[in-house]
Every structure is written in structure tokens, then in C-alpha cells.
Design an enzyme around this catalytic site. Sequence first.
Site, mmCIF file in Angstrom:
data_model
loop_
_atom_site.group_PDB
_atom_site.id
_atom_site.type_symbol
_atom_site.label_atom_id
_atom_site.label_comp_id
_atom_site.label_asym_id
_atom_site.label_seq_id
_atom_site.Cartn_x
_atom_site.Cartn_y
_atom_site.Cartn_z
ATOM 1 N N PRO A 35 -26.991 21.720 19.090
ATOM 2 C CA PRO A 35 -26.827 22.677 17.984
ATOM 3 C C PRO A 35 -27.971 22.545 16.985
ATOM 4 O O PRO A 35 -28.361 21.429 16.648
ATOM 5 C CB PRO A 35 -25.496 22.254 17.335
ATOM 6 N N ALA A 65 -29.297 24.378 13.289
ATOM 7 C CA ALA A 65 -29.132 25.359 12.217
ATOM 8 C C ALA A 65 -30.367 26.255 12.135
ATOM 9 O O ALA A 65 -31.496 25.778 12.254
ATOM 10 C CB ALA A 65 -28.920 24.634 10.891
ATOM 11 N N GLY A 120 -32.564 19.492 22.247
ATOM 12 C CA GLY A 120 -32.807 20.359 21.096
ATOM 13 C C GLY A 120 -34.234 20.867 21.081
ATOM 14 O O GLY A 120 -34.569 21.888 21.702
ATOM 15 N N CYS A 177 -25.005 15.122 10.437
ATOM 16 C CA CYS A 177 -25.937 15.742 9.487
ATOM 17 C C CYS A 177 -26.388 14.724 8.421
ATOM 18 O O CYS A 177 -25.555 14.125 7.746
ATOM 19 C CB CYS A 177 -25.269 16.943 8.816
ATOM 20 N N LYS A 218 -20.072 15.361 17.406
ATOM 21 C CA LYS A 218 -21.485 14.979 17.517
ATOM 22 C C LYS A 218 -21.785 13.994 16.391
ATOM 23 O O LYS A 218 -21.514 14.283 15.225
ATOM 24 C CB LYS A 218 -22.377 16.214 17.410
ATOM 25 N N GLN A 244 -19.394 24.867 15.684
ATOM 26 C CA GLN A 244 -19.453 23.542 15.062
ATOM 27 C C GLN A 244 -19.077 23.607 13.583
ATOM 28 O O GLN A 244 -19.623 24.423 12.834
ATOM 29 C CB GLN A 244 -20.860 22.944 15.193
ATOM 30 N N ASN A 258 -28.557 12.172 23.328
ATOM 31 C CA ASN A 258 -29.426 13.170 22.683
ATOM 32 C C ASN A 258 -30.549 12.470 21.904
ATOM 33 O O ASN A 258 -30.332 11.450 21.279
ATOM 34 C CB ASN A 258 -28.570 14.019 21.729
ATOM 35 N N GLY A 259 -31.725 13.103 21.982
ATOM 36 C CA GLY A 259 -32.837 12.659 21.155
ATOM 37 C C GLY A 259 -34.134 12.538 21.924
ATOM 38 O O GLY A 259 -34.249 11.734 22.844
ATOM 39 N N ASP A 260 -35.099 13.397 21.575
ATOM 40 C CA ASP A 260 -36.480 13.299 22.060
ATOM 41 C C ASP A 260 -36.678 13.647 23.537
ATOM 42 O O ASP A 260 -37.701 13.270 24.108
ATOM 43 C CB ASP A 260 -37.065 11.888 21.830
#
Length: 344
Positions: A16, A18, A224, A100, A139, A70, A200-202
Site C-alpha cells: 500500500p 499513499a 512497493g 506509519c 501491516k 487499509q 517487505n522492504g527494498d
Amino acid sequence: MKLTDYLKLNPFVIAPMAGITDHSFRTFIRRLDSSVVVSELISANGLEYHNERTFEMMGFDEEQRPVGLQLFGDDPEILARAAQVVEAKGVDFVDLNFGCPVPKVTKKGAGSAMLKDLVMLQKVLSAVVKAVKIPVTIKVRTGWDHNSLNAHEVGHIAYNEGITWMAIHGRTRSQNYEGKANWDYIGEVKAKVKIPVLGNGDVLTAQEAVEWLKKYNLDGILIGRGALRNPYIFKESLALLQGRTETIQKDFYQLLVLLSELYALRCSDRLREIQLRKFAAWFSTGYPDSAQFRKKLFQSQNCDTILAESKLYFSKLFSTNNPNEESASLKSHEEEHFLMGGHG
Ligand SMILES: Cc1cc2nc3c(=O)[nH]c(=O)nc-3n(C[C@H](O)[C@H](O)[C@H](O)COP(=O)(O)O)c2cc1C
């Protein structure tokens, strides 16, 4: 089909974001084989107080299924009522944001601040799960800071409360977007908890997506920023995982045409222009002469010129370069700062 069954068919999911995973983009990225899609974060308080803009963010269409919305918030009852509003919209699941890092959100105890108060987090999960019949996912980040990594504890609580899966962005709140995602810790969490875990990440390439899925025995991978540079990453990852060797023909210009059509359905010309310019610039990241191309994009006055410049740039690029060697090119730009901020 259960929500987790979709991950068994295809474990690669758009993260997700924004300002990005809006209605139009969700349709776009589902067509490009993100297994499921989820909205950008939506304020539970905004729904409670009937904020018109918040309600607008909840639109989706059938093509996006399975689709989730979400929510973020700090109050169990308000979040539970917001989840009921989301359920009444007919979506397939509700996702809760505990990642967040933005001060405006955390100073009220929402987003990643909830990781500092697991009693409150448990109350939220319990209230939301009881309030709806659709699956609830979460998340999180790895923890608030380096000294308080607690995603494994969150995983236990979430499993006991009946949460369907937990996605972990492998950074602490204190790290914001600095440093690297801690995949070893994500793997440790997966080994300790019963709840399905998405890492998740990179992730920038299909090779990384498949390697980390297997190495850490994960149930899914959330991608992402890597998908903003290369929306074909879901198709590529799935093909690699399944041992299919066919070439996935990349055509970034056609992707921009599709985005333009989708944005035209729901946005003003001005917003469509802003989005197209951003995507054209992101798609060019790491390729030769991208700086010059971006300069032209920012001089372009409307969608037609952005598309015309993009057609020129990408057709020239791919007539002289093999787009399938792109992974190497993207890797070499790994250090390039790219969207170092967001809500999760
Ligand atoms: C521009 C931007 C906006 C984001 N917005 C959200 C959001 O609304 N909700 C959320 O859970 N995470 C949000 N994130 C975090 C991403 O979902 C993801 O965890 C993070 O970008 C790390 O994954 P990546 O390296 O694959 O991008 C956002 C990230 C970015 C870059």
C-alpha cells in the site's frame, strides 16, 4: 476461495502506498498480476466524522478483487466501526496500518506508535475482528526502534485474535526509510509465529522477490517502490518462481497509455498529467539518459506531450538495450534515493 489461497497461487503483492495505490492504480497493478491489492491508508476518524474525501478513497471496482481497504486510527471502537463501513462497501478484506512513521499519525498513538503499546494493539485487533465477517490483515514495522524489535510478539497476538496475515516492513519506526530492511529478522519472526507472514522492504528485482520468499519460508512478498520502477515485477517473479522461462515483453510506453486511460476515467486532466509524469520518470529510473528524459517530462505541458516524449525515449531505449537486462541496471542504482518517505 480463502484470502490466503490467493497467496498460494501468487505470493507477490503490491504494497500500500499513499498517493499511489488509488482506485486507478489498483486496477492497473491487478492487470499486471499483483496477487491482491490494498488501498492507501484511510483514516478511521475521517469515516467516523463523515469526511467526504475519506469516503471517496474507498471506491473500487470488481476487476480489483481481491481488494482490501487499509485503515489507521488509535481508538478500538472507532476502528471497529470504520471496519464495518469498509465491510459494507463490499471489499474482500480490511487491513490495519501499524507501520506509519509520520509524526502527525504516531503522536496520536496510531500507525507504528501502536507497536509501543501491545495492550492497546490487542484491543484494536479484538474489536475489529469481532466487528466484521471479512478477513482482517495487518501491516507492521519490525518494532518502534532497534532496542524494541517486537514483530514476533505482534505476530503471536495477531494469530490469537484471528488476524489472517501480517505483513512486515523490515525497518523500525526510528529508521523511517533509512538503512536496509532487516530480512533476517523477518525470517526469525516467520519461524516463531503461526500467522502467515509477508515480507517487505527494498525488493527491486524478481530474483530478490523469489530468493527472499524461499530463503525465509515466507507466505508472500510485498513490493512497493520496486513496482513503481518496474510494474512487470509481479509477472516476472511469478514466472521465475514457477520455473517458466518465457520472455515477458516489456513496453513502458504502453503501460503509460493504460495508466492514462485509467486516470482519465476518474481524475481531472491536471491530476492525470501529474501522475503520468511521475510514472514516466519512475519507469526510466536507472536507464541511460534518464536525467535528460526527466527534464523533458518536467517541461511537458500536458498528457499528450508526456506520452509523446515517453514513446520516443522508451522505443529508442529498447531498440538499443535489452529490457530484460534491466535487473542489473536497477541493481547498480540501488543506492539512488527513491521515495524515501511514506506511511508505512
Ligand atoms: C510514497 C509511499 C507511500 C506509502 N504509503 C503507505 C500507506 O499508505 N500504508 C502503508 O501501510 N504503507 C505505506 N508505505 C510503505 C510501503 O507500503 C512499504 O512498506 C515501504 O515502501 C517499503 O517497501 P518497498 O521498499 O518495497 O517500497 C508507503 C511508502 C511510500 C514510498
